[in-house]
Design a protein around this motif. Structure first.
Motif, short mmCIF file in Angstrom:
data_model
loop_
_atom_site.label_atom_id
_atom_site.label_comp_id
_atom_site.label_asym_id
_atom_site.label_seq_id
_atom_site.Cartn_x
_atom_site.Cartn_y
_atom_site.Cartn_z
N ARG A 143 0.84 -1.19 0.00
CA ARG A 143 0.00 0.00 0.00
C ARG A 143 0.87 1.23 0.00
O ARG A 143 1.95 1.25 0.55
N ARG A 144 0.41 2.31 -0.61
CA ARG A 144 1.17 3.55 -0.59
C ARG A 144 0.95 4.33 0.70
O ARG A 144 1.47 5.41 0.90
N GLU A 145 0.18 3.77 1.62
CA GLU A 145 0.02 4.36 2.94
C GLU A 145 -0.28 3.22 3.90
O GLU A 145 -0.80 2.19 3.50
N ARG A 146 0.06 3.40 5.15
CA ARG A 146 -0.24 2.37 6.14
C ARG A 146 -1.71 2.40 6.49
O ARG A 146 -2.32 3.45 6.64
N LEU A 147 -2.28 1.19 6.64
CA LEU A 147 -3.69 1.11 7.00
C LEU A 147 -3.96 1.72 8.37
O LEU A 147 -5.04 2.21 8.64
N ASP A 148 -2.95 1.68 9.26
CA ASP A 148 -3.13 2.24 10.59
C ASP A 148 -3.45 3.72 10.54
O ASP A 148 -4.09 4.27 11.42
N SER A 149 -2.96 4.40 9.48
CA SER A 149 -3.19 5.83 9.38
C SER A 149 -4.48 6.16 8.64
O SER A 149 -4.88 7.30 8.53
N PHE A 150 -5.14 5.11 8.12
CA PHE A 150 -6.39 5.31 7.38
C PHE A 150 -7.54 5.50 8.35
O PHE A 150 -7.77 4.70 9.23
N VAL A 151 -8.25 6.60 8.20
CA VAL A 151 -9.43 6.88 9.02
C VAL A 151 -10.65 6.77 8.12
O VAL A 151 -10.79 7.52 7.16
N TYR A 152 -11.52 5.81 8.43
CA TYR A 152 -12.66 5.57 7.56
C TYR A 152 -13.75 6.60 7.77
O TYR A 152 -14.29 6.75 8.85
N ASP A 153 -14.07 7.34 6.74
CA ASP A 153 -15.19 8.27 6.75
C ASP A 153 -15.79 8.28 5.34
O ASP A 153 -15.06 8.31 4.35
N GLU A 154 -17.10 8.25 5.27
CA GLU A 154 -17.76 8.30 3.97
C GLU A 154 -17.50 9.65 3.30
O GLU A 154 -17.62 10.70 3.93
N ALA A 164 -22.27 13.32 -13.67
CA ALA A 164 -21.00 12.86 -14.24
C ALA A 164 -19.80 13.51 -13.54
O ALA A 164 -18.84 12.82 -13.16
N GLU A 165 -19.84 14.83 -13.34
CA GLU A 165 -18.71 15.52 -12.73
C GLU A 165 -18.50 15.07 -11.28
O GLU A 165 -17.37 14.88 -10.83
N SER A 166 -19.58 14.89 -10.56
CA SER A 166 -19.46 14.43 -9.17
C SER A 166 -18.94 13.00 -9.12
O SER A 166 -18.17 12.65 -8.22
N SER A 167 -19.35 12.19 -10.09
CA SER A 167 -18.86 10.81 -10.15
C SER A 167 -17.36 10.78 -10.36
O SER A 167 -16.64 10.00 -9.71
N VAL A 168 -16.87 11.63 -11.26
CA VAL A 168 -15.42 11.70 -11.51
C VAL A 168 -14.69 12.19 -10.27
O VAL A 168 -13.64 11.67 -9.90
N ASP A 169 -15.25 13.20 -9.60
CA ASP A 169 -14.62 13.74 -8.39
C ASP A 169 -14.49 12.66 -7.32
O ASP A 169 -13.46 12.54 -6.65
N LEU A 170 -15.55 11.88 -7.14
CA LEU A 170 -15.53 10.82 -6.14
C LEU A 170 -14.52 9.74 -6.51
O LEU A 170 -13.76 9.25 -5.65
N LEU A 171 -14.50 9.36 -7.79
CA LEU A 171 -13.55 8.34 -8.24
C LEU A 171 -12.12 8.80 -7.98
O LEU A 171 -11.30 8.02 -7.45
N MET A 172 -11.80 10.04 -8.34
CA MET A 172 -10.44 10.54 -8.16
C MET A 172 -10.08 10.64 -6.69
O MET A 172 -8.93 10.40 -6.30
N LYS A 173 -11.06 10.98 -5.87
CA LYS A 173 -10.82 11.05 -4.42
C LYS A 173 -10.46 9.67 -3.86
O LYS A 173 -9.57 9.55 -3.01
N MET A 174 -11.13 8.64 -4.34
CA MET A 174 -10.86 7.28 -3.88
C MET A 174 -9.56 6.73 -4.46
O MET A 174 -8.88 5.93 -3.81
N ALA A 175 -9.20 7.15 -5.66
CA ALA A 175 -8.11 6.52 -6.39
C ALA A 175 -6.76 7.19 -6.19
O ALA A 175 -5.72 6.58 -6.49
N CYS A 176 -6.75 8.41 -5.71
CA CYS A 176 -5.51 9.18 -5.65
C CYS A 176 -5.13 9.52 -4.22
O CYS A 176 -5.99 9.90 -3.42
N GLU A 183 -2.52 11.80 -3.48
CA GLU A 183 -2.14 13.21 -3.44
C GLU A 183 -3.16 14.07 -4.19
O GLU A 183 -3.70 13.64 -5.22
N GLU A 184 -3.40 15.27 -3.69
CA GLU A 184 -4.36 16.19 -4.31
C GLU A 184 -3.96 16.51 -5.75
O GLU A 184 -4.81 16.59 -6.64
N GLU A 185 -2.68 16.66 -5.97
CA GLU A 185 -2.19 16.98 -7.31
C GLU A 185 -2.54 15.89 -8.31
O GLU A 185 -2.83 16.16 -9.48
N GLU A 186 -2.52 14.65 -7.84
CA GLU A 186 -2.81 13.51 -8.71
C GLU A 186 -4.25 13.52 -9.20
O GLU A 186 -4.54 13.04 -10.31
#
Length: 634
Positions: free
Chosen positions: A35-46, A199-211, A213-216
């Protein structure tokens, strides 16, 4: 033996040949994905994206005090996976909503039955009967969320409405449902239809889940591919979130492009949500696939306890150590759980006061996927599905209301290779749990000799048969709530593979076996609410693998027996974690020595410590000298 080995080899060769015919190739890669980040640092929020207008409409309803109605209803409807629960949870936890209502209640109905609403409402309001009562909370303004409501009998609904009429004016009830008939049944109440994401919100959500870094998230190539991928998700947030987490492991645009092609081939001609989720399962690492399938043993809409689930995974042999890494199995199981949560196979998690995830649920589409994948090897016993148990069944959950007092059902006996037997308490009204007669116990143990997990809680057991020692693979044993058990037989200490022993609420249990130290692989001992238990057995400190100990009972000097242990037994238990309750039941002559012997200051993984004293002179010395670790949080 040689003939059996030859048969197995021939089967393996046939499987290998079939794999070649299907175009499968050998892969020497480790199935564990870095993983590119440790799961311990992952905070689950919808992540609530693209729902600003929807949230505003619900908030306006909740905070509107200009109403003549004592109780107002609001219905949020929409197809499964559209995000009704996530949006409602977001509103429910809003600070303005918390301040506006005196009392907030969340009840998930789902397929567990309408009675769960009545039971929860009465419990929270301190009423266990249907009679009206002028209690204090009748004057409080409350918010009730009824999540995932199914079609209901009109008479039952009228009965519930009568029960709810005790709140102060301005009380509100939010209902989420996937059923149009529910909205039609409550047609006099305002409703809000949650549509697919734009469509735009769908892309925003996908990128939020997939990336990460914000720049990515602004990478033009990835955004372009993302637009093509979300078209296959039809604006369903659940599908977008799960696909996005798969993309998280694809670092380059070329990898994203290949994944788009793969997912389109897998999902070709399959346009429903369950098919898309099935595609996400295909990409799960192998070690997570079997852990996910195991969750099919729980009833639909079940609140899954994290500690219970991870203990079952370990006992079942699903959690494997990582090569060349010295890591506790419990920590590895924790990572498995957090990985499935992170990938959205779990949702609706709850946390303790320290922010640690303690439980979760599964979306019913995800749950049905698990059940579909588990057919044959896994089985839930109900009165309707008893016939589905067969010779190939390895893991079984048993309806706690089923009667086993006289004999084992013929279909159950077929599953001689059973590895897991757990009980599900789907109802807790009265004592109608499975009762295990002595003859049935003996028959059960002689039939299922390969058990790794055995859950006999609340089964009316008074005495364990000696044949339980024949379970050479047993790693998990739950005997909680068997109020007739007074002593555990000494022969139980021959269960050398036992890792988890649960004895909670065994109210008549007076002592543990004197050779308890022989359970050398024990990692978890739960003895909460064992009111008759007065002391711990000598040698407990030799169980150095023990990481969960709910209670330690220290008798007074005047009641000590030869088999009693002092706080010094805690000295070597350096792996203890979580919470520990120490109860001192009498006067301790050398309280300072007892305190120092416990060596609590080096129990760095303990986060909560509860001390219960008997109001003796030695209490103050114990309290002063115990000196717990500085890592203690509660």
């Amino acid at each position: 033996m040689s003939a059996r080995a030859k048969t197995i080899r021939e089967r393996l060769e046939a499987i290998a040949a079939e794999g070649k015919d299907l175009g499968l190739r050998e892969c020497a890669e480790d199935v564990r994905v870095e993983r590119r980040e440790r799961l311990d640092s992952f905070v689950y929020d919808e992540e609530i994206i693209g729902r600003e207008d929807d949230k505003s409409a619900i908030m306006n309803f909740l905070l509107d005090s200009d109403t003549d109605e004592q109780i107002s209803f609001f219905i949020i409807r929409g197809q499964s996976g559209i995000g009704k629960t996530a949006l409602t949870r977001c509103v429910y936890e809003d600070d303005m909503v918390k301040k506006h209502f005196d009392l907030r209640i969340w009840v998930c109905v789902g397929f567990s039955g309408f009675h769960s609403i009545e039971r929860e409402v009465r419990k929270i309001r301190g009423r266990e009967t249907t009679e009206r009562a002028d209690d204090e909370e009748q004057l409080r303004r409350y918010l009730l969320v009824i999540d995932d409501m199914q079609p209901v009998d009109p008479e039952r609904w009228r009965s519930l409405k009568s029960l709810l009429m005790g709140g102060a004016q301005g009380s509100k009830i939010l209902i989420t449902t996937s059923f149009q008939e529910v909205a039609e049944f409550l047609s006099t109440s305002p409703s809000h239809c949650l549509e697919a994401l734009r469509a735009e919100s769908s892309v925003d959500l996908l990128m939020k889940m997939a990336c990460q870094e914000e720049e990515e998230t602004r990478n033009p190539s990835k955004v372009k591919i993302g637009r093509q991928i979300v078209k296959m998700c039809d604006g369903i947030p659940l599908a977008i979130r799960m696909i996005g987490r798969l993309l998280f492991f694809k670092k380059t645009a070329a990898e994203w492009s290949n994944f788009r092609n793969e997912i389109s081939e897998v999902s070709a001609g399959l346009d429903d949500l369950s098919s898309m989720l099935g595609s996400c399962y295909i990409y799960l690492p192998c070690h997570l696939k079997q852990c996910f399938a195991f969750c099919s043993l729980f009833p639909e809409d079940w609140v899954i306890d994290k500690q219970m689930l991870t203990s079952l995974w370990i006992a079942g042999g699903f959690v494997q150590p990582i090569d060349n890494i010295d890591q506790d199995m419990k920590d590895i199981a924790h990572e498995y759980f957090m990985d499935l949560l992170w990938r959205n196979f779990f949702q609706d998690c709850t946390k303790d006061e320290l922010g640690n995830v303690t439980s979760c649920k599964m979306h019913h589409f995800v749950y049905h996927l698990a059940c579909k994948l588990a057919i044959g090897e896994y089985c839930q016993e109900t009165h309707q599905l008893l016939w589905s148990i067969n010779e190939g069944t390895r893991h079984l959950s048993w309806d706690s209301t089923s009667d086993l007092s006289q004999k084992l059902p013929p279909n159950l006996v077929k599953a001689k290779g059973l590895r897991t037997f757990i009980k599900m308490d789907q109802t807790k009204s009265g004592r109608h749990g499975t009762q295990m007669g002595e003859q049935t116990l003996c028959k059960f143990l002689s039939t299922f000799k390969f058990l790794r997990v055995l859950d006999w809680h609340d089964s009316g057991i008074e005495k364990l048969p000696s044949s339980i020692c024949e379970l050479k693979h047993l790693a998990f044993l739950d005997l909680s709530e068997n109020e007739g058990i007074m002593r555990l037989p000494d022969f139980m200490t021959r269960l050398q593979t036992l890792q988890v022993l649960k004895l909670n609420k065994c109210n008549k249990l007076v002592e543990l076996p004197k050779d308890f130290r022989k359970l050398v692989n024990l990692r978890q001992l739960e003895i909460s609410d064992c009111s008759a238990l007065s002391h711990m057995p000598q040698g407990l400190g030799q169980l150095t693998l023990l990481h969960t100990l709910t209670d330690f009972l220290l008798p007074g000097d005047d009641s000590c027996s030869k088999n009693c242990s002092g706080l010094g037994e805690l000295n070597r238990l350096s792996n203890l974690r979580g919470s520990l309750r120490i109860e001192v039941k009498g006067e301790i002559a050398d309280a300072g020595a007892e305190s120092n012997a416990a060596n609590l200051k080096e129990k760095d993984s303990l986060v909560s410590l509860v001390l219960v004293f008997a109001r003796k002179e030695s209490d103050e010395v114990l309290l002063k000298d115990l000196q717990p670790s500085l890592n203690l949080e509660a």
